[in-house]
Design an enzyme around this catalytic site. Structure first.
Site, PDB file in Angstrom:
ATOM      1  N   ALA B  69       1.026  -1.053  -0.045  1.00 24.36           N
ATOM      2  CA  ALA B  69       0.132  -0.097  -0.019  1.00 24.36           C
ATOM      3  C   ALA B  69       0.986   1.284   0.091  1.00 24.36           C
ATOM      4  O   ALA B  69       1.091   2.095   1.011  1.00 24.36           O
ATOM      5  CB  ALA B  69      -0.789  -0.054   1.062  1.00 24.36           C
ATOM      6  N   CYS B 129      -5.902   0.976  -9.255  1.00 22.36           N
ATOM      7  CA  CYS B 129      -5.036   0.845  -7.872  1.00 22.36           C
ATOM      8  C   CYS B 129      -6.050   0.818  -6.561  1.00 22.36           C
ATOM      9  O   CYS B 129      -6.843   1.674  -6.533  1.00 22.36           O
ATOM     10  CB  CYS B 129      -4.178   2.098  -7.672  1.00 22.36           C
ATOM     11  SG  CYS B 129      -3.301   2.005  -6.331  1.00 22.36           S
TER      12      CYS B 129
END
Ligand SMILES: Cc1cc2nc3c(=O)[nH]c(=O)nc-3n(C[C@H](O)[C@H](O)[C@H](O)COP(=O)(O)OP(=O)(O)OC[C@H]3O[C@@H](n4cnc5c(N)ncnc54)[C@H](O)[C@@H]3O)c2cc1C
Ligand SMILES: Cc1cc2nc3c(=O)[nH]c(=O)nc-3n(C[C@H](O)[C@H](O)[C@H](O)COP(=O)(O)O)c2cc1C
Ligand code: FES
Lengths: 261, 305
Positions: B69, B129
């Protein structure tokens, strides 16, 4: 920075939970600067894919060594490897410590855990010996005392349980030294983040420069993945910079401590 | 032997490239391998303005994979052009720029800015994403939004467009078809898969962002299946990716229907992977007497029913 296969020359217990790994690394060792690290691919590490970063401890001609503590699957597997086995290494990596340019600078080193290993080359290459303050929870955490003394450095140890040296945190004897005489001092530190933060505060209080080697989790080790970032001050506030590339060594006053968790 | 790949007007000299976000801006790995041997270089995702990214920890190693992340940290269009383009434009192989935005207009604006930059090989639209709260993810999981983004970028640039699809959808087919219909010249399949890991001692998530995207060898079978499904539904070429570590992995993607492949997470632990994959594909072609790699694309033999 090069990638090369290296041969394990030795891999044995050093002290306590620490092991010493010596590698034949003809292309990496001669380039190594104090505070840099190698990124090792540990063979036969099943399911765990990533390399592991370790500070370069000593270099001698074409060999280099690291001191590692067995903490998890990678380092436990590493401890099983035998001399003669090969592995792949990338290094030397990162931006290390600035070796004092003149004997006018009085280097004080501060280490916790593997920090002693990370600071050894600096002590070896500094134009004058200084004092190294080393801390740990117990006696077994204190590494390399004899090695630093052999270089002519004074070692002052502190342990939290009082089993060796002074009882308490390493920043205690450091503060006393700075109170005694802070002129010409430059601090160099490597260890757990709370220790580095305390060193940073002391540097500020006594108005001395400090270089800190930060330990952040890494993935690629070469600057592409942006895993290893810490907040660093800029003219506009702060930005994330990479510990593996801009660091691991940062000046204490460049780190935006208030942003770090 | 022919193994070049054409995606719109973009010509890759060979079928092996690298996955966005796993190869920085090229320059970092230039000291470890010769980038000009690749089929193309794909850079980390860029949006209009600089992006600070997520707090740490940003990645965690899991069994045969990685969860990340990062939060698309990047220098923005201007920062990219100033800092990285001077190096990238000297490469002899195409440079594909991965772009993203939080609105359709932003995607189009970024596409326009790169249209005006001399020497760009193509744009890869990251619509998928999972690590950005404001935008990104829903473009990849809503067919109509996806179509809008691709169409807006198509209008904004003549550059070849490659739409990078999310695996986090019930079926990839409508997304692949929507991208094709809106003018995409190719597809990248796949991006990371939403995932989570927990430290049982502290009971805290291992990522500061709580969840992240799973990549690496553990996702390969998922990616192969998605490539296979999409390849049968569209005519545009597909760049297959997800866990590729070897030529064998790459060939599986090609046989499933990918015209090219990208190496991602493996770069982190073996920076030479892409070149080894390339060498292995060459050997396979020689061993099987394959003159043109195109004859292998989608050549999976299915059981008769
Ligand atoms: C620049 C740098 C220099 C280092 N130098 C040394 C050294 O000289 N000696 C030494 O003993 N240790 C050093 N470390 C820490 C060392 O990298 C970790 O102890 C090691 O990665 C643990 O691996 P593992 O598989 O045994 O642990 P696991 O917990 O199984 O590892 C899981 C993941 O977390 C990462 N990780 C775990 N602990 C750390 C940590 N403290 N720092 C960074 N990543 C970690 C691993 O790399 C791996 O990706 C250094 C770390 C950094 C960033
Ligand atoms: C650390 C990291 C960062 C990534 N950043 C991006 C990105 O900026 N844009 C993008 O489209 N994909 C990004 N991806 C996804 C990869 O490009 C690729 O789709 C995915 O990792 C699957 O391939 P792999 O399993 O070979 O890694 C990133 C992946 C990783 C691991
Ligand atoms: S570990 Fe990948 S950028 Fe530092």
């Amino acid at each position: 920075m090069v990638e090369q296969d290296v041969i394990i020359l030795a891999n044995e217990n050093f002290t306590g939970q620490y092991h010493r790994l010596v590698l034949q690394a003809d292309r990496i060792a001669p380039q190594a600067q104090p505070g840099q690290f190698v990124h090792l691919r540990i063979p036969l590490l099943r399911e765990a894919l990533l390399r592991r970063p370790f500070s370069i401890y000593q270099v001698k001609d074409q060999t280099l060594s690291v001191l590692y503590k067995t903490v998890g699957k990678g380092t436990h597997q590493l401890a099983r490897l035998k001399p003669g086995q090969m592995m792949n290494a990338i290094g030397p990596l990162g931006h290390g410590f600035t070796v004092p340019a003149s004997p006018q600078i009085r280097p004080l080193l501060v280490a916790g855990g593997y920090g002693m290993a990370a600071l050894y080359l600096l002590a070896e290459r500094a134009p004058r010996a200084g004092v190294v303050f080393v801390g740990g929870r117990k006696q077994g955490d204190i590494l390399c005392e004899a090695e630093f003394r052999a270089l002519g450095w004074e070692v002052r140890a502190a342990t939290e349980d009082g089993s060796y040296g002074r009882r308490g945190l390493v920043t205690l004897p450091l503060r006393e030294e700075l109170e005694r005489d802070a002129s010409g001092v430059r601090l160099y530190a490597c260890g757990p983040t709370p220790m580095l933060k305390a060193v940073s505060a002391l540097a500020h209080e006594f108005n001395v420069e400090a270089e800190l080697s930060m330990d952040e989790h890494m993935c690629c080790g070469v600057g592409v993945c942006l895993t290893c970032v810490i907040p660093v001050r800029t003219s506009e506030g702060w930005e994330y910079q990479r510990t593996c590339t801009e660091g691991p060594v940062f000046t204490a006053n460049s780190i935006a401590w208030e942003v770090m968790a | 032997m022919n193994w070049s790949v054409r995606i719109g007007s973009l010509v890759m000299p060979n079928p092996v490239t690298v996955a966005s976000g796993t190869f920085g801006y090229g320059v970092e790995y230039a000291r470890l391998l010769d980038l000009n041997q690749l089929g193309a270089v794909v850079v980390k995702g860029i949006r209009l303005e600089p992006v600070r990214g997520n707090p740490t920890p940003r990645t965690v190693e899991v069994a045969c994979g990685l969860i990340n992340a990062i939060g698309l940290q990047g220098p923005g269009v201007d920062g990219f052009i100033e800092k990285y383009w001077p190096f990238l434009k000297t490469l002899q192989v195409p440079v594909i720029i991965n772009i993203w935005g939080c609105t359709v207009d932003e995607y189009a604006e970024v596409a326009r800015r790169f249209d005006a930059l001399e020497g760009v090989g193509g744009l890869e639209l990251n619509v998928s994403c999972p690590n950005i709260k404001e935008g990104g993810a829903h473009f990849g999981t809503d067919v109509r939004l996806l179509e809008k983004v691709v169409a807006a970028c198509r209008k904004a640039t003549r550059l070849p467009l490659i739409t990078k699809l999310s695996p986090n959808v019930p079926s990839i087919v409508p997304f692949a078809q929507a991208a094709e219909a809106a003018g995409s010249d190719g597809l990248s399949i796949m991006n990371s898969f939403p995932a989570m890991a927990i430290d049982i001692e502290t009971r805290r998530p291992r990522l500061a962002n709580i969840t992240g995207g799973l990549t690496g060898p553990c996702i390969k079978p998922i990616a192969v299946k998605l490539v296979w499904e999409a390849a049968r539904a569209v005519k545009i070429p597909i760049i297959g990716m997800g866990g590729i570590q070897s030529a064998e992995d790459a060939l599986e993607f090609i046989i499933a229907g990918a015209s090219a492949v990208a190496v991602g997470t493996a770069n982190f632990y073996e920076p030479q992977t892409s070149l080894h994959v390339l060498q292995g594909i060459r050997e396979y072609m020689q061993r099987h007497g394959i003159e043109d790699l195109k004859s292998l694309v989608g050549a999976v033999k299915l059981p008769r029913v």
